[in-house]
Write a protein that holds these residues in place. Sequence first.
Motif, PDB file in Angstrom:
ATOM      1  N   LEU A  13      25.197  44.447  32.805  1.00  0.00           N
ATOM      2  CA  LEU A  13      26.555  44.109  32.404  1.00  0.00           C
ATOM      3  C   LEU A  13      27.585  44.967  33.116  1.00  0.00           C
ATOM      4  O   LEU A  13      28.646  44.495  33.518  1.00  0.00           O
ATOM      5  N   ILE A  14      27.274  46.263  33.289  1.00  0.00           N
ATOM      6  CA  ILE A  14      28.208  47.137  33.991  1.00  0.00           C
ATOM      7  C   ILE A  14      28.348  46.696  35.439  1.00  0.00           C
ATOM      8  O   ILE A  14      29.437  46.644  36.002  1.00  0.00           O
ATOM      9  N   ALA A  15      27.200  46.335  36.067  1.00  0.00           N
ATOM     10  CA  ALA A  15      27.265  45.876  37.452  1.00  0.00           C
ATOM     11  C   ALA A  15      28.079  44.602  37.563  1.00  0.00           C
ATOM     12  O   ALA A  15      28.873  44.416  38.489  1.00  0.00           O
ATOM     13  N   LEU A  16      27.883  43.684  36.624  1.00  0.00           N
ATOM     14  CA  LEU A  16      28.629  42.435  36.625  1.00  0.00           C
ATOM     15  C   LEU A  16      30.117  42.671  36.482  1.00  0.00           C
ATOM     16  O   LEU A  16      30.926  42.125  37.232  1.00  0.00           O
ATOM     17  N   SER A  17      30.497  43.527  35.508  1.00  0.00           N
ATOM     18  CA  SER A  17      31.906  43.762  35.265  1.00  0.00           C
ATOM     19  C   SER A  17      32.547  44.498  36.425  1.00  0.00           C
ATOM     20  O   SER A  17      33.733  44.335  36.712  1.00  0.00           O
ATOM     21  N   ALA A  18      31.781  45.319  37.158  1.00  0.00           N
ATOM     22  CA  ALA A  18      32.338  46.068  38.269  1.00  0.00           C
ATOM     23  C   ALA A  18      32.681  45.173  39.438  1.00  0.00           C
ATOM     24  O   ALA A  18      33.489  45.530  40.294  1.00  0.00           O
ATOM     25  N   CYS A  19      32.052  43.996  39.508  1.00  0.00           N
ATOM     26  CA  CYS A  19      32.319  43.093  40.621  1.00  0.00           C
ATOM     27  C   CYS A  19      33.710  42.494  40.559  1.00  0.00           C
ATOM     28  O   CYS A  19      34.239  42.010  41.554  1.00  0.00           O
ATOM     29  N   LEU A  82      30.335  50.545  26.578  1.00  0.00           N
ATOM     30  CA  LEU A  82      29.881  50.920  27.908  1.00  0.00           C
ATOM     31  C   LEU A  82      30.751  50.333  29.017  1.00  0.00           C
ATOM     32  O   LEU A  82      30.867  50.922  30.097  1.00  0.00           O
ATOM     33  N   THR A  83      31.356  49.179  28.763  1.00  0.00           N
ATOM     34  CA  THR A  83      32.131  48.491  29.802  1.00  0.00           C
ATOM     35  C   THR A  83      33.630  48.491  29.512  1.00  0.00           C
ATOM     36  O   THR A  83      34.365  47.681  30.072  1.00  0.00           O
ATOM     37  N   LYS A  84      34.095  49.415  28.681  1.00  0.00           N
ATOM     38  CA  LYS A  84      35.492  49.350  28.248  1.00  0.00           C
ATOM     39  C   LYS A  84      36.485  49.572  29.387  1.00  0.00           C
ATOM     40  O   LYS A  84      37.635  49.128  29.303  1.00  0.00           O
ATOM     41  N   ASP A  85      36.076  50.245  30.460  1.00  0.00           N
ATOM     42  CA  ASP A  85      36.977  50.443  31.593  1.00  0.00           C
ATOM     43  C   ASP A  85      37.016  49.230  32.517  1.00  0.00           C
ATOM     44  O   ASP A  85      37.867  49.156  33.409  1.00  0.00           O
ATOM     45  N   ALA A  86      36.098  48.312  32.345  1.00  0.00           N
ATOM     46  CA  ALA A  86      36.073  47.048  33.076  1.00  0.00           C
ATOM     47  C   ALA A  86      35.565  45.994  32.102  1.00  0.00           C
ATOM     48  O   ALA A  86      34.411  45.576  32.163  1.00  0.00           O
TER      49      ALA A  86
END
Length: 347
Positions: A13-19, A82-86
């Motif tokens: 999920l973090i990798a996905l949101s970072a894209c 975990l993904t609050k910044d993205a």
Amino acid sequence: MKPLSTAVIAGALIALSACGTPAQEQTGNPGAPSESETLTVVTHDAFTLPDELKEKFAEESGYKVTYVAPGDSGTLVNQLVLTKDAPLGDVVYGIDNTFASRASDEGVLVDYESPALPGNAQQFAADQLTPIDFGDVCINADKAWFEERKLDVPTTLDDLTDPEYKDLLVLTNPASSSPGLAFLLATIGAKGEDGYLDYWKALQDNGAKIDSDWTEAYYTDFSGADGDGPRPLVLSYATSPAYTVDGESSTTEALLGTCFRQIEYAGILKGAANEIGARKFIDFMLSPEVQSAIPENLYMYPAVIDTELPEDWARFAPLASSPIEVPAEEIGANRDRWIQEWTEAIG
């Protein structure tokens, strides 16, 4: 299929949101609520709103709507943190009262008070979140199993530790299951901090099985409903017997003396690219059409409490008159410690 670990899911999920996705593209005046052509709704994995209602919202709002479901309520909140910044999306549904304070404390949400929320639903209100539905997490019993053996159905938490019910109960892990956490809180509310672990040890000594999630417990280990398991007592919901009706009666019943009240919320994610759309979605979840659909699709009671309920619910899905309670501030202050203590002692 073996479920993915939380760490693997989180990494994906973090990798996905970072894209970068349309849900992260800010538009318009920085001081005004954002809006875009797309809306991403993040939900728990039990979100089963009918497709026709999803289509109705998309058509009326004009947005291209995407739904993302990272896991159950606990996993959902963990991924939002975990993904609050993205952020994974714009609006979330499915945070419950066992995890609501964590979402607020971690800065995942922004304030919104829906004008569609009636006064009679204010009793369920939580910081930064709008109540959508509620229900009671309770032990359920397979009535036919007990009738065949001429054994009384247990009624209380203490009954579950009685040797005559040895090896009959299946629960779910509070570290991985939102019903499991609700039941853990029920035992804390009933037995206090000084007694709840002793109670769990008594359950364990009496042969209670602890599964990772509700689906495994209810459909694999439970003998009632659609299951063919060996255990006639399972952690589920007070509404579950409304879905095991056979003729004029239900084949299961909820033990209303074992219940903890669960409330599910919707909220706007901080950093949403479509805050205006998020507001519209929350308002839509409180509309008569959605609230009427909640009982037979999400198996919960509508937060708008004067919503008409299915006919069978009055007979087979009553709420507990006195559910076991733990104040929200105590849950927020102690939840992680309680889960850790339970994991070290029982898990």
